[in-house]
Design a protein around this motif. Structure first.
Motif, PDB file in Angstrom:
ATOM      1  N   GLN A  71       0.802  -1.121  -0.054  1.00  0.00           N
ATOM      2  CA  GLN A  71       0.070  -0.248  -0.046  1.00  0.00           C
ATOM      3  C   GLN A  71       0.839   1.451   0.200  1.00  0.00           C
ATOM      4  O   GLN A  71       1.991   1.069   0.140  1.00  0.00           O
ATOM      5  CB  GLN A  71      -0.672   0.055   1.285  1.00  0.00           C
ATOM      6  CG  GLN A  71      -0.188   0.022   2.579  1.00  0.00           C
ATOM      7  CD  GLN A  71      -0.890   0.105   3.784  1.00  0.00           C
ATOM      8  OE1 GLN A  71      -1.249  -0.643   4.378  1.00  0.00           O
ATOM      9  NE2 GLN A  71      -1.740   1.298   4.066  1.00  0.00           N
ATOM     10  N   VAL A  72       0.056   2.117  -0.010  1.00  0.00           N
ATOM     11  CA  VAL A  72       0.779   3.557  -0.220  1.00  0.00           C
ATOM     12  C   VAL A  72       0.785   3.952   1.318  1.00  0.00           C
ATOM     13  O   VAL A  72       0.076   3.810   2.138  1.00  0.00           O
ATOM     14  CB  VAL A  72      -0.128   4.733  -0.726  1.00  0.00           C
ATOM     15  CG1 VAL A  72       0.617   6.206  -0.645  1.00  0.00           C
ATOM     16  CG2 VAL A  72      -0.120   4.695  -2.115  1.00  0.00           C
ATOM     17  N   VAL A  73       2.048   4.706   1.942  1.00  0.00           N
ATOM     18  CA  VAL A  73       2.152   5.031   3.060  1.00  0.00           C
ATOM     19  C   VAL A  73       2.676   6.544   3.037  1.00  0.00           C
ATOM     20  O   VAL A  73       3.012   7.054   2.181  1.00  0.00           O
ATOM     21  CB  VAL A  73       3.355   4.036   3.783  1.00  0.00           C
ATOM     22  CG1 VAL A  73       3.226   2.626   4.067  1.00  0.00           C
ATOM     23  CG2 VAL A  73       4.817   4.413   3.450  1.00  0.00           C
ATOM     24  N   ILE A  74       2.673   7.204   4.442  1.00  0.00           N
ATOM     25  CA  ILE A  74       3.028   8.640   4.495  1.00  0.00           C
ATOM     26  C   ILE A  74       4.164   8.695   5.174  1.00  0.00           C
ATOM     27  O   ILE A  74       4.529   8.168   6.344  1.00  0.00           O
ATOM     28  CB  ILE A  74       1.862   9.423   5.129  1.00  0.00           C
ATOM     29  CG1 ILE A  74       0.502   8.836   4.376  1.00  0.00           C
ATOM     30  CG2 ILE A  74       1.873  10.909   5.077  1.00  0.00           C
ATOM     31  CD1 ILE A  74       0.528   9.300   2.993  1.00  0.00           C
ATOM     32  N   LYS A  75       5.041   9.386   4.518  1.00  0.00           N
ATOM     33  CA  LYS A  75       6.247   9.973   5.478  1.00  0.00           C
ATOM     34  C   LYS A  75       5.777  10.630   6.732  1.00  0.00           C
ATOM     35  O   LYS A  75       4.956  11.560   6.651  1.00  0.00           O
ATOM     36  CB  LYS A  75       7.178  10.987   4.603  1.00  0.00           C
ATOM     37  CG  LYS A  75       8.403  11.023   5.249  1.00  0.00           C
ATOM     38  CD  LYS A  75       9.350  11.878   4.033  1.00  0.00           C
ATOM     39  CE  LYS A  75      10.614  12.251   4.440  1.00  0.00           C
ATOM     40  NZ  LYS A  75      11.520  13.277   3.464  1.00  0.00           N
ATOM     41  N   SER A  76       6.344  10.389   7.845  1.00  0.00           N
ATOM     42  CA  SER A  76       6.061  11.147   9.101  1.00  0.00           C
ATOM     43  C   SER A  76       5.904  12.458   9.158  1.00  0.00           C
ATOM     44  O   SER A  76       5.207  12.920  10.026  1.00  0.00           O
ATOM     45  CB  SER A  76       6.974  10.447  10.036  1.00  0.00           C
ATOM     46  OG  SER A  76       8.185  10.961   9.927  1.00  0.00           O
ATOM     47  N   THR A  77       6.682  13.061   8.191  1.00  0.00           N
ATOM     48  CA  THR A  77       6.760  14.451   8.468  1.00  0.00           C
ATOM     49  C   THR A  77       5.528  15.121   7.891  1.00  0.00           C
ATOM     50  O   THR A  77       5.082  16.198   7.983  1.00  0.00           O
ATOM     51  CB  THR A  77       7.807  15.174   7.598  1.00  0.00           C
ATOM     52  OG1 THR A  77       7.864  14.604   6.262  1.00  0.00           O
ATOM     53  CG2 THR A  77       9.373  14.790   8.519  1.00  0.00           C
ATOM     54  N   GLY A  78       4.694  14.221   7.200  1.00  0.00           N
ATOM     55  CA  GLY A  78       3.543  14.716   6.762  1.00  0.00           C
ATOM     56  C   GLY A  78       2.237  14.401   7.671  1.00  0.00           C
ATOM     57  O   GLY A  78       1.126  14.586   7.016  1.00  0.00           O
ATOM     58  N   MET A  79       2.392  14.173   8.692  1.00  0.00           N
ATOM     59  CA  MET A  79       1.213  13.598   9.566  1.00  0.00           C
ATOM     60  C   MET A  79       0.157  14.570   9.587  1.00  0.00           C
ATOM     61  O   MET A  79      -1.013  14.296   9.735  1.00  0.00           O
ATOM     62  CB  MET A  79       1.903  13.024  11.013  1.00  0.00           C
ATOM     63  CG  MET A  79       0.734  12.548  11.836  1.00  0.00           C
ATOM     64  SD  MET A  79       1.230  12.013  13.577  1.00  0.00           S
ATOM     65  CE  MET A  79       1.602  13.531  14.311  1.00  0.00           C
ATOM     66  N   HIS A  80       0.604  16.004   9.861  1.00  0.00           N
ATOM     67  CA  HIS A  80      -0.455  17.040  10.251  1.00  0.00           C
ATOM     68  C   HIS A  80      -1.453  17.216   9.115  1.00  0.00           C
ATOM     69  O   HIS A  80      -2.427  17.308   8.936  1.00  0.00           O
ATOM     70  CB  HIS A  80       0.260  18.139  10.745  1.00  0.00           C
ATOM     71  CG  HIS A  80       1.240  17.912  11.857  1.00  0.00           C
ATOM     72  ND1 HIS A  80       0.507  17.455  13.183  1.00  0.00           N
ATOM     73  CD2 HIS A  80       2.459  18.199  12.361  1.00  0.00           C
ATOM     74  CE1 HIS A  80       1.383  17.409  14.255  1.00  0.00           C
ATOM     75  NE2 HIS A  80       2.582  17.821  13.612  1.00  0.00           N
ATOM     76  N   ALA A  81      -0.744  16.886   7.842  1.00  0.00           N
ATOM     77  CA  ALA A  81      -1.518  17.172   6.812  1.00  0.00           C
ATOM     78  C   ALA A  81      -2.485  16.161   6.652  1.00  0.00           C
ATOM     79  O   ALA A  81      -3.811  16.326   6.222  1.00  0.00           O
ATOM     80  CB  ALA A  81      -0.446  17.023   5.428  1.00  0.00           C
ATOM     81  N   VAL A  82      -2.061  14.629   7.001  1.00  0.00           N
ATOM     82  CA  VAL A  82      -3.000  13.604   6.898  1.00  0.00           C
ATOM     83  C   VAL A  82      -4.281  13.961   8.118  1.00  0.00           C
ATOM     84  O   VAL A  82      -5.397  13.467   8.074  1.00  0.00           O
ATOM     85  CB  VAL A  82      -2.465  12.306   7.187  1.00  0.00           C
ATOM     86  CG1 VAL A  82      -3.465  11.246   7.196  1.00  0.00           C
ATOM     87  CG2 VAL A  82      -1.158  12.087   5.900  1.00  0.00           C
ATOM     88  N   GLU A  83      -3.771  14.563   9.346  1.00  0.00           N
ATOM     89  CA  GLU A  83      -4.614  14.712  10.300  1.00  0.00           C
ATOM     90  C   GLU A  83      -5.896  15.879   9.714  1.00  0.00           C
ATOM     91  O   GLU A  83      -6.985  15.636  10.185  1.00  0.00           O
ATOM     92  CB  GLU A  83      -3.913  15.412  11.730  1.00  0.00           C
ATOM     93  CG  GLU A  83      -3.316  14.440  12.210  1.00  0.00           C
ATOM     94  CD  GLU A  83      -2.560  15.117  13.400  1.00  0.00           C
ATOM     95  OE1 GLU A  83      -2.122  14.744  14.351  1.00  0.00           O
ATOM     96  OE2 GLU A  83      -2.367  16.347  13.078  1.00  0.00           O
TER      97      GLU A  83
END
Length: 438
Positions: free
Chosen positions: A206-218
């Motif tokens: 699957q696609v995962v998200i680089k941890s530095t982008g967590m707030h954009a995902v929130e």
């Protein structure tokens, strides 16, 4: 040059209010857009009856499908030359993104519920059937149409490809949240998609998200949560859906009882008899349904005529907060009282419930299990989103349900002096404030 590799002499662009431009260079994509099956999506609204609540919500499944294609195109561009990404899957992903909503019927989910249809199954039937879409896909290569259908059906072997179209953070959601927010005029659905696309990383499953982008995902998760409760489950939209649903139920009931229609429901008969063919299904769009509803206002059946007039002229039902599961006695009494005053409760007293699960962690073995969103940490370890985000943890796994009772206040007011009507109003007012569907 093989058809699958053929490029247009000059790039084609669609001006888009959400993504600015939708770029098309592949001959296959351009040919698919030109098929009758894809052009039909211009005649199916993305948000069903929501335009009766948000007057700007006139956008179509055609708009959305192009948008999902464009989001996937940008994701793939960012994935190029990254580990775990096979660029041989590029055209497959683009085709699946473009065609993922091909099987939607008029008024989408309301229509599906009445006739027990599944738009994903019809999408696959269009892709695999005797259609212009199928001819183009098979021209790409033998079995390519089946691969596209498998991606949409979530059975394709490469789960990474599937996750681009269908997951808890996919191109479908990233387009419709922004597009629906734009056309309804609300501010809830906006989030930083460009940031999310930059921090997406391909993994084997699957696609995962680089941890530095967590707030954009929130922000994305909260946008989805707010859009469902402020737009998709808006009580006025649901009032229109209730009336639409009851019209279709009434027509089916009349047909089964040999009612002599002034306008015979020719386009619906195979649906009523569970014999709908792909050709029959593709003939249906919202222009056809509106045509019937417009003329059915003149039918001699008072219920059908009234419901169609309400839908066409936006005379919607009022509503109150009401859960019949917790108020069984009141529910039964209301049914009896409506019958006594000559208002058919099967069509004019409707309990409707909406529920949503904005984000869920992994629950193996459960029905409809969701693959969670994973963050890629600096040490290359994967962490499930809600374990790192306090905001997402607060709403994870929490299914919210809303119950409403819909009814025609105008019909009750016509008999205000009737003691049974007064009793109805006493029960309704005892449950809370009666709201206008305005």
């Amino acid at each position: 040059m093989a058809y699958k590799d053929e490029q247009l002499r000059e790039e084609k662009v669609f001006k888009d209010p959400v993504h600015r431009y939708v770029h098309v260079r592949d001959r296959v994509i351009w040919d698919l857009i030109g098929t009758p099956e894809f052009q039909r999506l211009r005649r199916i609204k993305q948000l069903g009856t929501s335009n009766l609540t948000f007057h700007g919500a006139e956008h179509s499944r055609f708009n959305h499908s192009l948008g999902v294609y464009e989001v996937v195109r940008r994701i793939i561009y960012n994935f190029n030359d990254r580990p775990n990404w096979d660029n041989e899957e590029r055209l497959l992903c683009l085709c699946a993104a473009l065609l993922h909503d091909l099987g939607h019927g008029p008024f989408s989910h309301s229509f599906e519920k009445v006739f027990k249809l599944d738009h994903e199954q019809f999408t696959q039937k269009i892709i695999l059937g005797d259609t212009g879409v199928n001819k183009i896909l098979e021209k790409v290569g033998q079995g390519f149409a089946q691969d596209v259908a498998d991606v949409i059906g979530k059975t394709y072997a490469n789960k990474l490809v599937v996750s681009l179209i269908s997951s808890q953070i996919d191109a479908d959601r990233m387009d419709y949240l922004q597009r629906d927010a734009y056309f309804t005029g609300v501010s809830y659905g906006h989030f930083d998609m460009e940031r999310i696309l930059r921090v997406m990383r391909p993994m084997e499953e699957q696609v995962v998200i680089k941890s530095t982008g967590m707030h954009a995902v929130e922000d994305y998760i909260m946008s989805r949560y707010q859009m469902y409760w402020q737009v998709y489950f808006h009580p006025v939209t649901r009032s229109a859906e209730v009336i639409l649903t009851k019209i279709l139920h009434r027509v089916k009931h009349l047909f089964e009882n040999n009612y002599a229609f002034k306008l015979r429901p020719a386009h619906f008969i195979t649906l009523f008899t569970d014999q709908v063919t792909l050709k029959d299904y593709l003939r249906l769009d919202e222009a056809i349904v509106h045509y019937y509803f417009q003329l059915w206002q003149e039918e001699e059946d008072e219920i059908l005529s009234d419901l169609c007039e309400r839908f066409m002229n936006r005379r919607l039902f009022k509503y109150i907060e009401f859960n019949p599961n917790h108020m069984i006695n009141e529910w039964m009494e209301l049914h009896q009282l409506f019958q006594k005053v000559g208002i058919n409760p099967d069509y004019y007293l409707v309990a409707d419930s909406s529920s949503d699960l904005p984000y869920d962690f992994y629950r193996p073995g459960e029905e409809g299990e969701r693959v969670p969103i994973y963050l890629l940490m600096e040490n290359n370890e994967l962490k499930e989103l809600s374990r790192q985000s306090d905001i997402v943890e607060a709403i994870s796994g929490k299914k919210r349900t809303d119950h409403k009772l819909y009814f025609p206040m105008d019909m009750l007011m016509e008999q205000w002096e009737n003691n049974d009507v007064k009793r109805i109003m006493t029960i309704l007012n005892g449950q809370g404030v009666v709201n206008d569907a305005e």
